[in-house]
Motif scaffolding. Structure first.
Motif, PDB file in Angstrom:
ATOM      1  N   VAL A   1      -5.820   9.022  13.099  1.00  0.00           N
ATOM      2  CA  VAL A   1      -5.221   7.683  13.058  1.00  0.00           C
ATOM      3  C   VAL A   1      -5.327   6.955  14.393  1.00  0.00           C
ATOM      4  N   ARG A   2      -5.269   7.698  15.484  1.00  0.00           N
ATOM      5  CA  ARG A   2      -5.286   7.054  16.803  1.00  0.00           C
ATOM      6  C   ARG A   2      -6.566   6.252  17.053  1.00  0.00           C
ATOM      7  N   ASP A   3      -7.649   6.563  16.311  1.00  0.00           N
ATOM      8  CA  ASP A   3      -8.926   5.880  16.519  1.00  0.00           C
ATOM      9  C   ASP A   3      -9.149   4.725  15.551  1.00  0.00           C
ATOM     10  N   ILE A   4      -8.236   4.504  14.623  1.00  0.00           N
ATOM     11  CA  ILE A   4      -8.451   3.494  13.588  1.00  0.00           C
ATOM     12  C   ILE A   4      -7.887   2.149  14.050  1.00  0.00           C
ATOM     13  N   PRO A   5      -8.729   1.106  14.106  1.00  0.00           N
ATOM     14  CA  PRO A   5      -8.317  -0.174  14.726  1.00  0.00           C
ATOM     15  C   PRO A   5      -7.610  -1.133  13.773  1.00  0.00           C
ATOM     16  N   ILE A   6      -6.990  -0.646  12.718  1.00  0.00           N
ATOM     17  CA  ILE A   6      -6.226  -1.483  11.792  1.00  0.00           C
ATOM     18  C   ILE A   6      -4.851  -0.856  11.616  1.00  0.00           C
ATOM     19  N   PRO A   7      -3.855  -1.584  11.127  1.00  0.00           N
ATOM     20  CA  PRO A   7      -2.524  -1.004  10.946  1.00  0.00           C
ATOM     21  C   PRO A   7      -2.563   0.241  10.065  1.00  0.00           C
ATOM     22  N   CYS A   8      -1.857   1.288  10.512  1.00  0.00           N
ATOM     23  CA  CYS A   8      -1.842   2.570   9.798  1.00  0.00           C
ATOM     24  C   CYS A   8      -0.414   2.915   9.372  1.00  0.00           C
ATOM     25  N   PHE A   9      -0.289   3.447   8.167  1.00  0.00           N
ATOM     26  CA  PHE A   9       1.027   3.763   7.617  1.00  0.00           C
ATOM     27  C   PHE A   9       0.966   5.128   6.945  1.00  0.00           C
ATOM     28  N   THR A  10       2.052   5.882   7.108  1.00  0.00           N
ATOM     29  CA  THR A  10       2.118   7.203   6.493  1.00  0.00           C
ATOM     30  C   THR A  10       2.421   7.081   5.005  1.00  0.00           C
ATOM     31  N   LEU A  11       1.779   7.915   4.229  1.00  0.00           N
ATOM     32  CA  LEU A  11       2.002   7.972   2.784  1.00  0.00           C
ATOM     33  C   LEU A  11       3.474   8.246   2.467  1.00  0.00           C
ATOM     34  N   VAL A  12       4.005   7.589   1.473  1.00  0.00           N
ATOM     35  CA  VAL A  12       5.353   7.874   0.994  1.00  0.00           C
ATOM     36  C   VAL A  12       5.305   9.126   0.135  1.00  0.00           C
ATOM     37  N   THR A  13       6.141  10.097   0.426  1.00  0.00           N
ATOM     38  CA  THR A  13       6.095  11.359  -0.315  1.00  0.00           C
ATOM     39  C   THR A  13       7.083  11.406  -1.481  1.00  0.00           C
ATOM     40  N   VAL A  14       8.134  10.583  -1.403  1.00  0.00           N
ATOM     41  CA  VAL A  14       9.128  10.521  -2.486  1.00  0.00           C
ATOM     42  C   VAL A  14       9.380   9.060  -2.817  1.00  0.00           C
ATOM     43  N   VAL A  15       9.386   8.728  -4.093  1.00  0.00           N
ATOM     44  CA  VAL A  15       9.618   7.344  -4.518  1.00  0.00           C
ATOM     45  C   VAL A  15      11.115   7.089  -4.639  1.00  0.00           C
ATOM     46  N   HIS A  16      11.591   6.085  -3.917  1.00  0.00           N
ATOM     47  CA  HIS A  16      12.996   5.702  -4.006  1.00  0.00           C
ATOM     48  C   HIS A  16      13.110   4.306  -4.609  1.00  0.00           C
ATOM     49  N   PRO A  17      14.067   4.078  -5.493  1.00  0.00           N
ATOM     50  CA  PRO A  17      14.292   2.718  -6.011  1.00  0.00           C
ATOM     51  C   PRO A  17      14.624   1.770  -4.866  1.00  0.00           C
ATOM     52  N   ASN A  18      14.245   0.498  -5.026  1.00  0.00           N
ATOM     53  CA  ASN A  18      14.552  -0.499  -4.001  1.00  0.00           C
ATOM     54  C   ASN A  18      14.767  -1.848  -4.672  1.00  0.00           C
ATOM     55  N   ASP A  19      15.266  -2.801  -3.898  1.00  0.00           N
ATOM     56  CA  ASP A  19      15.592  -4.124  -4.433  1.00  0.00           C
ATOM     57  C   ASP A  19      14.551  -5.182  -4.095  1.00  0.00           C
ATOM     58  N   TYR A  20      13.427  -4.763  -3.543  1.00  0.00           N
ATOM     59  CA  TYR A  20      12.380  -5.738  -3.257  1.00  0.00           C
ATOM     60  C   TYR A  20      11.852  -6.319  -4.570  1.00  0.00           C
ATOM     61  N   PRO A  21      11.445  -7.575  -4.594  1.00  0.00           N
ATOM     62  CA  PRO A  21      10.960  -8.177  -5.846  1.00  0.00           C
ATOM     63  C   PRO A  21       9.623  -7.579  -6.282  1.00  0.00           C
ATOM     64  N   LEU A  22       9.455  -7.424  -7.582  1.00  0.00           N
ATOM     65  CA  LEU A  22       8.180  -6.948  -8.127  1.00  0.00           C
ATOM     66  C   LEU A  22       7.176  -8.082  -8.033  1.00  0.00           C
ATOM     67  N   PRO A  23       6.060  -7.861  -7.367  1.00  0.00           N
ATOM     68  CA  PRO A  23       5.119  -8.969  -7.135  1.00  0.00           C
ATOM     69  C   PRO A  23       4.420  -9.423  -8.410  1.00  0.00           C
ATOM     70  N   ASP A  24       4.077 -10.709  -8.433  1.00  0.00           N
ATOM     71  CA  ASP A  24       3.181 -11.204  -9.473  1.00  0.00           C
ATOM     72  C   ASP A  24       1.761 -10.771  -9.127  1.00  0.00           C
ATOM     73  N   LEU A  25       0.984 -10.447 -10.157  1.00  0.00           N
ATOM     74  CA  LEU A  25      -0.405 -10.083  -9.918  1.00  0.00           C
ATOM     75  C   LEU A  25      -1.223 -11.342  -9.675  1.00  0.00           C
ATOM     76  N   PRO A  26      -2.063 -11.353  -8.645  1.00  0.00           N
ATOM     77  CA  PRO A  26      -2.880 -12.545  -8.380  1.00  0.00           C
ATOM     78  C   PRO A  26      -3.897 -12.775  -9.482  1.00  0.00           C
ATOM     79  N   HIS A  27      -4.325 -14.010  -9.667  1.00  0.00           N
ATOM     80  CA  HIS A  27      -5.345 -14.332 -10.665  1.00  0.00           C
ATOM     81  C   HIS A  27      -6.687 -13.754 -10.213  1.00  0.00           C
ATOM     82  N   VAL A  28      -7.384 -13.111 -11.136  1.00  0.00           N
ATOM     83  CA  VAL A  28      -8.696 -12.542 -10.819  1.00  0.00           C
ATOM     84  C   VAL A  28      -9.684 -12.909 -11.913  1.00  0.00           C
ATOM     85  N   THR A  29     -10.961 -12.837 -11.573  1.00  0.00           N
ATOM     86  CA  THR A  29     -12.043 -13.018 -12.549  1.00  0.00           C
ATOM     87  C   THR A  29     -12.807 -11.706 -12.671  1.00  0.00           C
ATOM     88  N   GLY A  30     -13.717 -11.649 -13.631  1.00  0.00           N
ATOM     89  CA  GLY A  30     -14.470 -10.426 -13.867  1.00  0.00           C
ATOM     90  C   GLY A  30     -15.284  -9.965 -12.682  1.00  0.00           C
TER      91      GLY A  30
END
Length: 536
Positions: A135-164
């Protein structure tokens, strides 16, 4: 025009039909005994909820806290064999991002993945803790994998419009042939075709199948296979590790009532050979509905003959990261020949002769086929050329003959079928060799490089104390009749053309354990030079 289908819509449909069915069984290991005590059940409803919770979390982290907009590429470096890995792939999609699945191993450095990350223009890197050294060599933001899923109150995002034509997910090849991995961008039209193909088999609402993990989540085989498994609301059993031992496979079948196994040929050969001497392994393997092997062919007529005679229903499949699954056999219980056939339903793939004087056919995916990958992976004629070769042995029935790279151009400019030599050696010498590979591209004759069994198999008919010279002589004795019938330039002409290497030293790909021929050819160049100059 009907809406584009995706892995997310497929899961939502399955959950609406059978929310309480078990989607995953997660092993719980006893820390004192290191054995699996039991498996925890995850229902389809819980699977979908976990995805939504993690999608909320990652949108908050990526967009709200770090300003990374939706539709950006997010690289995921996962072990690939855990439930949480699957949740992450789906959750990043559900958050409106493009997951890029990066496949490396713990001791790799950044140079291994730098190319794929830069090609995909990844904006962030999510990694499992085992990969923290890079990770120390990667020039973009790095985040550790979540190992346990916890409920949260953040809003569920809308999916962006996409084409084929928009990119949905990015995979990378294993680098089996070239030794270098490349990215495989998959757009929504391709994904829609994949979902429709994998859900073509009617779902039996009254039957619940228990199936094994297909492979690493970082590869297309698991992603595409899981689409079909979810559609049928079957249950996937997680292994303790990526490459389970024979004893774990047997335990899995017995305790989880597993009915369908997936395996790469290298590991499947181990299971089948164990069944020759262990009645419990034989009983377990013959009790499942099917064992689907993916990747290259099984490579041993002897192993397939044993499976057929003992009721082990081997099913051969063929697919590519770029295209997904393309061919499937009927299984040994329906056909002793077990030839590959097109998948059910309409198919636009083509088999094109490689020359006017050859019966070898290359599998080509034309641009109008749903399986045809991104334009960056197509040839100048607009089609995707797989470089994989087949023979049509009956109308609509095919046998895999290896890749173009498996056919050497020898010193006399004629072709040599290395795969046939390897398959014969595995069939005739399976009790004294672990694996083998043929090298010698551009040389006067092929050379067989062999990993010796150590110790020899219990069914070994030769002396268990063979030295290297005696082992080479014994291997040559067994393969001699096969080579007598071959063209002179395709023959192993003496025991000197057999090289023995220590067990486990042939370089292999991490996931499929496929032997990397080109790497061996390069590392053994000086030895081959001496061999053909007469200075062995």
């Amino acid at each position: 025009m009907s809406p584009l289908l995706t892995h997310l819509t497929n899961l939502e449909d399955a959950t609406s039909r059978f929310p309480s069915r078990v989607a995953f069984k997660i092993p719980q290991v006893n820390p004192q005994t290191d054995d699996i005590d039991h498996w925890t059940d995850i229902t389809f409803r819980q699977f979908l909820l976990d995805i939504e919770h993690l999608a909320r979390y990652w949108l908050h982290v990526l967009k709200e806290s770090n300003g990374i907009p939706q539709r950006s590429v997010i690289a995921l470096c996962l072990g690939g064999y855990k439930y949480i890995d699957v949740v992450h792939v789906y959750a990043i999609s559900r958050a409106g991002y493009i997951p890029q699945l990066v496949n490396i191993f713990p001791n790799a450095d950044y140079a291994v993945i730098q190319g794929p990350l830069e090609q995909a223009n990844a904006r962030a890197f999510i990694y499992e803790s085992v990969y923290s050294d890079i990770v120390r060599d990667i020039p973009i933001p790095c985040f550790t994998l979540v190992t346990v899923v916890h409920p949260n109150d953040y809003p569920l995002p809308d999916l962006p419009h996409v084409t084929g034509s928009d990119i949905a997910i990015i995979y990378q090849t294993s680098g089996t042939t070239s030794g270098k991995s490349k990215i495989v961008p998959c757009n929504y039209t391709w994904l829609d075709g994949c979902v429709r193909k994998m859900t073509r088999v009617p779902s039996d609402s009254g039957k619940v199948d228990i199936v094994s993990w297909c492979g690493s989540t970082g590869y297309m085989a698991q992603f595409g296979g899981l689409i079909g498994i979810i559609y049928r609301t079957s249950c996937t059993v997680q292994y303790r590790s990526g490459h389970p031992s024979t004893s774990e496979i047997v335990d899995n079948i017995n305790r989880c009532q597993t009915k369908q196994l997936f395996a790469y040929p290298h590991f499947l050969r181990e299971y089948i050979r164990a069944s020759r001497t262990d009645p419990e392994t034989l009983r377990a393997l013959s009790s499942v509905d099917s064992i689907i092997y993916i990747g290259s062919g099984l490579g041993s007529d002897e192993d397939e003959e044993w499976a057929w005679r003992n009721g082990i229903n081997l099913v051969s499949s063929y697919g590519k990261t770029e295209c997904g699954k393309l061919l499937l056999s009927e299984g040994l219980r329906k056909s002793r020949q077990n030839y590959l056939k097109r998948l059910p339903g309409p198919s636009l793939i083509k088999f094109i002769p490689i020359s006017n004087d050859s019966d070898l056919l290359e599998l080509v995916v034309p641009p109008e086929a749903p399986e045809c990958p991104d334009v960056s992976l197509r040839s100048s004629d607009g089609s995707h050329h797989t470089n994989d070769l087949f023979r049509e042995v009956e109308p609509g029935s095919y046998v895999f003959c290896g890749r173009n790279d498996d056919w050497f151009i020898m010193h006399n400019s004629k072709l040599c079928d290395t795969k046939a030599i390897e398959d014969n050696a595995r069939s005739t010498c399976g009790d004294i060799i672990s694996d083998c590979v043929v090298v010698g591209n551009g040389r006067p004759s092929p050379v067989l490089v062999v990993e010796a069994c150590s110790p020899p198999s219990p069914r070994c008919s030769a002396s268990p104390t063979l030295n290297e010279s005696e082992l080479k002589t014994e291997i040559y004795r067994r393969i001699c009749s096969f080579h007598t019938a071959r063209f002179p330039h395709e023959r192993i002409t003496s025991p000197d053309m057999i090289l023995i290497v220590p067990l486990g030293t042939l370089p292999r790909t991490v996931t499929k354990a496929t032997v990397r021929r080109k790497v061996i050819e390069e590392t053994m160049k000086e030895k081959l030079d001496r061999l053909f100059s007469g200075n062995v």
